[in-house]
Design an enzyme around this catalytic site. Structure first.
Site, mmCIF file in Angstrom:
data_model
loop_
_atom_site.group_PDB
_atom_site.id
_atom_site.type_symbol
_atom_site.label_atom_id
_atom_site.label_comp_id
_atom_site.label_asym_id
_atom_site.label_seq_id
_atom_site.Cartn_x
_atom_site.Cartn_y
_atom_site.Cartn_z
ATOM 1 N N HIS A 70 0.804 1.566 -13.352
ATOM 2 C CA HIS A 70 1.593 0.413 -13.817
ATOM 3 C C HIS A 70 3.053 0.839 -13.956
ATOM 4 O O HIS A 70 3.338 1.929 -14.468
ATOM 5 C CB HIS A 70 1.050 -0.065 -15.168
ATOM 6 C CG HIS A 70 1.752 -1.274 -15.695
ATOM 7 N ND1 HIS A 70 1.570 -2.533 -15.169
ATOM 8 C CD2 HIS A 70 2.661 -1.417 -16.688
ATOM 9 C CE1 HIS A 70 2.330 -3.410 -15.816
ATOM 10 N NE2 HIS A 70 3.003 -2.752 -16.740
ATOM 11 N N ASN B 199 1.509 3.189 -2.616
ATOM 12 C CA ASN B 199 0.790 4.180 -3.415
ATOM 13 C C ASN B 199 -0.423 4.706 -2.652
ATOM 14 O O ASN B 199 -0.749 5.888 -2.748
ATOM 15 C CB ASN B 199 0.378 3.596 -4.767
ATOM 16 C CG ASN B 199 1.472 3.745 -5.810
ATOM 17 O OD1 ASN B 199 1.968 4.845 -6.051
ATOM 18 N ND2 ASN B 199 1.874 2.641 -6.416
ATOM 19 N N MET C 4 -4.097 -7.167 -6.959
ATOM 20 C CA MET C 4 -3.556 -8.229 -7.799
ATOM 21 C C MET C 4 -4.615 -9.110 -8.469
ATOM 22 O O MET C 4 -4.279 -10.090 -9.121
ATOM 23 C CB MET C 4 -2.601 -9.103 -6.977
ATOM 24 C CG MET C 4 -1.407 -8.336 -6.410
ATOM 25 S SD MET C 4 -0.543 -7.314 -7.630
ATOM 26 C CE MET C 4 0.215 -8.582 -8.626
ATOM 27 N N LEU D 52 -7.458 -9.538 -11.341
ATOM 28 C CA LEU D 52 -7.962 -8.929 -12.570
ATOM 29 C C LEU D 52 -9.457 -8.711 -12.423
ATOM 30 O O LEU D 52 -10.193 -9.608 -12.025
ATOM 31 C CB LEU D 52 -7.699 -9.846 -13.770
ATOM 32 C CG LEU D 52 -6.350 -9.720 -14.459
ATOM 33 C CD1 LEU D 52 -6.282 -10.714 -15.611
ATOM 34 C CD2 LEU D 52 -6.113 -8.313 -14.979
ATOM 35 N N ASN E 254 -5.617 3.046 -12.487
ATOM 36 C CA ASN E 254 -4.567 2.102 -12.094
ATOM 37 C C ASN E 254 -3.219 2.749 -12.369
ATOM 38 O O ASN E 254 -3.110 3.654 -13.195
ATOM 39 C CB ASN E 254 -4.701 0.801 -12.901
ATOM 40 C CG ASN E 254 -3.691 -0.252 -12.478
ATOM 41 O OD1 ASN E 254 -3.484 -0.470 -11.286
ATOM 42 N ND2 ASN E 254 -3.053 -0.898 -13.440
ATOM 43 N N GLY F 29 0.794 -1.222 0.000
ATOM 44 C CA GLY F 29 0.000 0.000 0.000
ATOM 45 C C GLY F 29 0.828 1.274 0.000
ATOM 46 O O GLY F 29 0.399 2.289 0.557
#
Length: 203
Positions: free
Chosen positions: A109, A14, A90, A92, A107, A12
């Site tokens: 990446h 972010n 994690m 999808l 999101n 966590g």
């Protein structure tokens, strides 16, 4: 005030950068709930420490993916969440979830998309021998790391970089641009047109 719901599976960091931006008055938003599919996620501890509602929703407690996702949606709706933030989540998400929050899921990446999608993006970058890597904040669509790009930041790849050292430098940039992207959304400056994000100038 923009209401955020954060989905996280791990440390966590972010999430912490967004909490810090809110507390510093740099981001006019409130994190209403943090939800994890991992009951041991440090993200839940971070949320609780800052008096943010922290919820574990275990996929093993549901018969199928839709029931699992519906449980998450119910939590988000209960908190009137307007924008869903994926911070190291994690799992999808299915088309059902993505359609429910169409153009309202972000999101981050650890690559300069569309390069190096999926897992271990930093190692993919090293294996390919690129000289510049980075990170991307994007809206989530039904592909893997294919949604409209909001912000990107570049990071120089050094000759002696390992996956860990490169990931660490990229993470610093993630912590900078994720709150910035949410801020643009909160200010109504993001517009999706023809599959691309346009950032509107201030009036």
């Amino acid at each position: 005030m923009l209401k955020l719901g954060v989905l996280a599976s791990g440390r966590g960091t972010n999430l912490q950068s967004i909490i810090d931006a809110v507390k510093a008055g740099e981001l006019e938003a409130e994190i209403e709930v943090v939800i994890s599919d991992n009951q041991d996620a440090q993200a839940l501890e971070r949320a609780a420490k800052h008096q943010i509602e922290a919820r574990y929703v275990g996929p093993g407690n549901y018969d199928n993916i839709q029931d699992f996702e519906q449980a998450i949606i119910d939590q988000l709706e209960r908190n009137d969440v307007e924008l869903v933030i994926l911070a190291g989540f994690m799992k999808l998400l299915s088309p059902y979830f993505i359609e429910y929050y169409q153009s309202r899921i972000m999101n981050i990446h650890p690559s300069l998309l569309p390069a190096f999608k999926g897992l271990h993006a930093q190692q993919q970058a090293l294996d390919y021998g690129v000289k510049v890597a980075g990170c991307t904040v994007h809206f989530v669509d039904q592909g893997m790391d294919t949604g409209p790009i909001i912000l990107q930041a570049a990071v120089e790849v050094k000759e002696d970089d390992t996956e860990e050292s490169l990931a660490s430098r990229i993470l610093e940039e993630e912590h900078r641009i994720y709150p910035a992207a949410i801020k643009l959304y909160a200010e109504g400056k993001l517009e999706i047109e023809g599959g691309k994000v346009k950032i509107k100038e201030s009036l």
